[in-house]
Write an enzyme that holds these catalytic residues in place. Structure first.
Site, mmCIF file in Angstrom:
data_model
loop_
_atom_site.group_PDB
_atom_site.id
_atom_site.type_symbol
_atom_site.label_atom_id
_atom_site.label_comp_id
_atom_site.label_asym_id
_atom_site.label_seq_id
_atom_site.Cartn_x
_atom_site.Cartn_y
_atom_site.Cartn_z
ATOM 1 N N ASP A 51 26.994 28.417 36.750
ATOM 2 C CA ASP A 51 26.020 28.996 37.665
ATOM 3 C C ASP A 51 24.695 29.206 36.930
ATOM 4 O OD1 ASP A 51 26.241 30.686 40.479
ATOM 5 O OD2 ASP A 51 24.633 31.370 39.145
ATOM 6 N N TYR A 141 13.509 30.715 53.413
ATOM 7 C CA TYR A 141 13.798 29.532 52.591
ATOM 8 C C TYR A 141 12.487 28.978 52.017
ATOM 9 C CZ TYR A 141 14.704 24.602 51.540
ATOM 10 O OH TYR A 141 14.746 23.365 50.937
ATOM 11 N N ARG A 219 9.422 13.696 62.899
ATOM 12 C CA ARG A 219 9.651 14.050 61.500
ATOM 13 C C ARG A 219 9.512 12.797 60.642
ATOM 14 N NH1 ARG A 219 8.884 18.150 63.379
ATOM 15 N NH2 ARG A 219 10.121 20.059 63.404
HETATM 16 N N1 NAD Z 1 18.188 17.648 52.013
HETATM 17 C C1 NAD Z 1 16.870 17.680 52.297
HETATM 18 O O1 NAD Z 1 16.389 16.967 53.203
HETATM 19 C C2 NAD Z 1 15.936 18.570 51.490
HETATM 20 C C3 NAD Z 1 14.603 18.710 51.921
HETATM 21 C C4 NAD Z 1 13.740 19.509 51.168
HETATM 22 C C5 NAD Z 1 14.177 20.107 49.992
HETATM 23 N N2 NAD Z 1 15.473 19.976 49.606
HETATM 24 C C6 NAD Z 1 15.908 20.636 48.347
HETATM 25 O O2 NAD Z 1 16.566 19.674 47.550
HETATM 26 C C7 NAD Z 1 17.598 20.290 46.773
HETATM 27 C C8 NAD Z 1 18.904 19.549 46.985
HETATM 28 O O3 NAD Z 1 19.219 19.528 48.378
HETATM 29 P P1 NAD Z 1 20.599 18.925 48.910
HETATM 30 O O4 NAD Z 1 20.379 18.576 50.331
HETATM 31 O O5 NAD Z 1 21.084 17.905 47.960
HETATM 32 O O6 NAD Z 1 21.520 20.249 48.851
HETATM 33 P P2 NAD Z 1 23.037 20.424 48.397
HETATM 34 O O7 NAD Z 1 23.468 21.751 48.938
HETATM 35 O O8 NAD Z 1 23.832 19.216 48.738
HETATM 36 O O9 NAD Z 1 22.925 20.529 46.815
HETATM 37 C C9 NAD Z 1 22.590 21.720 46.123
HETATM 38 C C10 NAD Z 1 23.510 21.824 44.913
HETATM 39 O O10 NAD Z 1 23.162 22.974 44.152
HETATM 40 C C11 NAD Z 1 24.363 23.623 43.730
HETATM 41 N N3 NAD Z 1 24.026 25.035 43.493
HETATM 42 C C12 NAD Z 1 23.500 25.919 44.389
HETATM 43 N N4 NAD Z 1 23.319 27.113 43.786
HETATM 44 C C13 NAD Z 1 23.693 26.976 42.490
HETATM 45 C C14 NAD Z 1 23.721 27.861 41.372
HETATM 46 N N5 NAD Z 1 23.330 29.144 41.461
HETATM 47 N N6 NAD Z 1 24.162 27.380 40.185
HETATM 48 C C15 NAD Z 1 24.576 26.090 40.062
HETATM 49 N N7 NAD Z 1 24.584 25.225 41.087
HETATM 50 C C16 NAD Z 1 24.147 25.660 42.291
HETATM 51 C C17 NAD Z 1 25.334 23.380 44.869
HETATM 52 O O11 NAD Z 1 26.693 23.506 44.499
HETATM 53 C C18 NAD Z 1 24.976 21.956 45.304
HETATM 54 O O12 NAD Z 1 25.733 20.992 44.599
HETATM 55 C C19 NAD Z 1 17.614 21.747 47.188
HETATM 56 O O13 NAD Z 1 16.870 22.466 46.234
HETATM 57 C C20 NAD Z 1 16.919 21.747 48.536
HETATM 58 O O14 NAD Z 1 16.276 22.974 48.795
HETATM 59 C C21 NAD Z 1 16.383 19.228 50.323
#
Ligand code: NAD
Length: 326
Positions: A51, A141, A219
């Site tokens: 973490d 967020y 979008r």
């Molecule tokens: N999916 C999108 O379209 C999108 C758009 C804008 C921004 N984002 C950003 O991109 C990043 C990845 O998004 P995603 O869709 O792959 O999300 P996701 O939830 O699939 O991946 C996030 C990962 O972070 C890990 N995680 C969360 N908190 C943690 C902690 N405290 N310690 C260790 N690991 C931790 C989770 O287990 C997960 O594997 C995020 O920061 C999200 O805010 C995503």
């Protein structure tokens, strides 16, 4: 370089790891698996379950693997949940993320690429959105992501920590191995494909009376591989300077109805829809200008056609357990 990818077992992170490995970087994934999937982490990456708040473990990883730079993707990212439970979002996206920055400082790691979001802009004043436009998030967020960007600027000013903040628009699509699984799923492309696969009864369209070409929200969708490649390019800039970039495909974007129509065509399946009320805080149009990253890093999307994005997601779903009945 030796790269640490936080959140590297998540949807976007797992594809970023494929691209850092492809570029020849030794890659260490650091993820607590609260949302991630161990099997999505490429075999050639080192995986550490941990973490962000576990400062000792993080510092140990920096030392053991001689980490040169961090790609920080670990976060919570559900807009509705952030409104209901802001504490959870501030804890993870701000407090835990600051713990990462301080572990980096303690170990002399001074380069970071950050997953930011279009949500930092809130209701945009104009389209396409440029990086210099006003930031005014409309939910916790977006607030937490912007707060961390501010911390990055302050850490650069005070401690010389260089950062690239990538403000993603809507990531979608899949690589050969890795695709989109969120629980709950809130993103349009996987929801539409789940409906095509009979895994949900219909797609809800939140409002069809917006001032857009067919009344539904517009979008900007970016293929996850194009997004991932931008991270590898951003790593090279960190020797010189910090920067903030939008990451989207630009153009006219796609309406919700257009996404559903392309998905019907790609899958050859019925996709039932239900029109529901607008959601508060959903802007009619969100389109990125990605000119800046194009000019400064030479980044160019290769898969911006929505059909390619949806084909890759559908094909991955059919091969993976995420779409067993597809
Ligand atoms: N999916 C999108 O379209 C999108 C758009 C804008 C921004 N984002 C950003 O991109 C990043 C990845 O998004 P995603 O869709 O792959 O999300 P996701 O939830 O699939 O991946 C996030 C990962 O972070 C890990 N995680 C969360 N908190 C943690 C902690 N405290 N310690 C260790 N690991 C931790 C989770 O287990 C997960 O594997 C995020 O920061 C999200 O805010 C995503």
């Amino acid at each position: 370089m030796n790269i640490l990818v936080t959140g590297g077992a998540g949807y976007i992170g797992s594809v970023v790891v494929e691209e850092t490995l492809r570029a020849g970087h030794k890659t260490v994934v650091y993820d607590n698996l609260v949302k991630g999937h161990r099997e999505m982490v490429a075999e050639d990456a080192v995986f550490v379950e941990g973490d962000l708040l576990d400062r000792d473990k993080l510092e140990g990883v920096f030392g053991e693997h001689s980490i040169d730079a961090v790609i920080h993707m670990a976060a919570y990212s559900l807009v509705g949940e952030s409104v209901a439970e802001p504490s959870k979002y501030y804890q993870n996206n701000v407090v835990a993320s600051l713990s990462l920055l301080d572990a980096m400082r303690a170990r002399g790691v001074a380069k970071l690429v950050f997953s930011s979001t279009a949500a930092v802009y809130g209701e945009p004043e104009k389209q396409p959105i440029e990086e210099s436009d006003r930031t005014a998030p409309t939910n916790p967020y977006g607030d937490t992501k912007l707060a961390f960007e501010h911390a990055l600027r302050a850490y650069d000013n005070a401690y010389g920590m260089k950062y690239v903040s990538l403000r993603y628009f809507n990531a979608a699509g899949a690589s050969e191995r890795c695709g989109e699984i969120h629980d709950p799923e809130t993103h349009l492309v996987p929801i539409v494909l789940q409906a095509a696969a009979g895994m949900r009864d219909a797609v809800e369209i939140y409002g069809d009376d917006y001032p857009t070409r067919d009344g539904t929200c517009v979008r900007d969708y970016i293929h996850v591989i194009d997004l991932a490649r931008a991270h590898v390019m951003a790593l090279d800039l960190l020797d010189k300077r910090s920067a903030i970039f939008n990451l989207g495909c630009g153009g006219d974007g796609y309406t919700v109805k257009e996404v559903i129509d392309v998905a019907r065509d790609v899958t050859g399946r019925e996709i039932p829809v239900r029109v529901a009320a607008r959601r508060p805080g959903d802007p009619a149009v969100l389109i990125a200008s990605s000119d800046k990253i194009g000019e400064m890093l030479g980044w160019k999307p290769e898969f911006q056609d929505l059909r390619l994005i949806i084909e890759s997601a559908w094909s991955w779903m059919q091969r993976s357990s995420a779409g067993k009945s597809a």
